[in-house]
Design an enzyme around this catalytic site. Structure first.
Site, PDB file in Angstrom:
ATOM      1  N   ALA A  67       0.447  -1.199  -0.252  1.00 40.87           N
ATOM      2  CA  ALA A  67       0.161  -0.139  -0.221  1.00 40.87           C
ATOM      3  C   ALA A  67       1.111   1.029  -0.122  1.00 40.87           C
ATOM      4  O   ALA A  67       1.760   1.138   0.355  1.00 40.87           O
ATOM      5  CB  ALA A  67      -0.507   0.204   1.276  1.00 40.87           C
ATOM      6  N   GLU A 115      -1.034  -9.205   0.143  1.00 39.01           N
ATOM      7  CA  GLU A 115      -2.308  -9.591  -0.116  1.00 39.01           C
ATOM      8  C   GLU A 115      -3.613 -10.233  -1.206  1.00 39.01           C
ATOM      9  O   GLU A 115      -4.135 -10.408  -1.322  1.00 39.01           O
ATOM     10  CB  GLU A 115      -2.557  -8.386   0.710  1.00 39.01           C
ATOM     11  CG  GLU A 115      -2.083  -8.365   2.492  1.00 39.01           C
ATOM     12  CD  GLU A 115      -2.523  -7.919   3.043  1.00 39.01           C
ATOM     13  OE1 GLU A 115      -3.265  -7.740   4.632  1.00 39.01           O
ATOM     14  OE2 GLU A 115      -2.431  -6.881   2.578  1.00 39.01           O
TER      15      GLU A 115
END
Length: 261
Positions: A67, A115
């Site tokens: 992220a 993820e």
């Protein structure tokens, strides 16, 4: 940067390749990139001609390095919850697609990148790929599903080790522990992922969709309930034209022509 530039889309027959396109940021996931991906995934769900998806990152260094920490640094708890919800919704949408998604991991797949790959059906990786959930080094935990999908993929003990230590592992180790399905030389990664996607795309799409549904539910259901679901899905496919075509082609010793009906 526009949302269109953040994601590249290339269609070849029934296979769609989606490329996260922020190479100068190592393809880090900010809110706009996640939204662009989610929109593309929604388009796949609405396009029956697409029968398999390959998801990768632009450049040679990263699939998705994580992220976007610069975008996260100023967030408070409420904004962080909203950001995590975006990532979770994207992962759920990938899993809910009726078509398989292959992650072609070409470099770093860390944090949100790992993820994202975990939300795909399986992973092909370059030998240069690196995987990890390093959020603990930032005073955080995985926020896009890592604490849930990683143990389901590699087992609870190994997931604890990766999440608690925050360490990266190489592609060979990722293959050994079952995180990755196949290793490829860097120049062969996309061709091999697309070749596998083409094999899947040639199969009957209704059967693939039901197989994906049953496998996904197997993670949630007790064995007896999962077996009952399998029986229902198996029986339901006998009402399809693809099942009739597949069996007739087998008996006539010819290639089947599946139409998704």
């Amino acid at each position: 940067m526009s949302e269109e530039a953040r994601l590249l889309s290339e269609r070849e027959g029934a296979v769609l390749t989606l490329t996260i396109n922020r190479p100068t940021a190592l393809n880090a996931l900010d809110a706009a990139t996640i939204r662009a991906l989610a929109e593309a995934v929604g388009g796949v769900a609405a396009t029956p001609e697409i029968r398999c998806v390959v998801l990768t990152g632009a450049g040679e260094k990263a699939f998705v390095a994580g992220a976007d920490i610069a975008a996260m640094a100023s967030l408070g708890p409420w904004e962080a919850h909203t950001f995590a919800a975006l990532g979770h919704a994207l992962g759920d949408a990938l899993e809910a697609l009726p078509v398989p998604v292959i992650a072609a991991v070409n470099g770093f797949a860390l944090g949100g990148g790992c993820e994202l790959a975990l939300a795909c059906d399986f992973i092909f990786a370059s030998r240069a790929a690196r995987f990890g959930q390093p959020e603990v080094n930032l005073g955080l935990i995985p926020g896009f599903g890592g604490t849930q999908r990683l143990p389901r993929r590699i087992g609870v003990a190994r997931a604890r080790e990766l999440i608690f230590t925050g360490e990266m592992i190489g592609a060979e180790e990722a293959l050994r522990i079952g995180l990755v399905n196949k290793l490829c030389e860097p120049g062969e990664l996309l061709p091999k992922a697309r070749a596998a996607a083409a094999v899947i795309a040639a199969k009957p799409p209704l059967a693939i969709a039901e197989a994906k549904r049953a496998l996904r539910r197997s993670e949630e259901l007790p064995l007896s309930a999962g077996n009952q679901l399998e029986q229902q899905l198996f029986a339901g496919l006998f009402a399809t034209a693809d099942r009739r075509e597949g069996m007739q082609a087998f008996l006539e010793k010819r290639p089947a022509k599946f139409q998704g009906r």
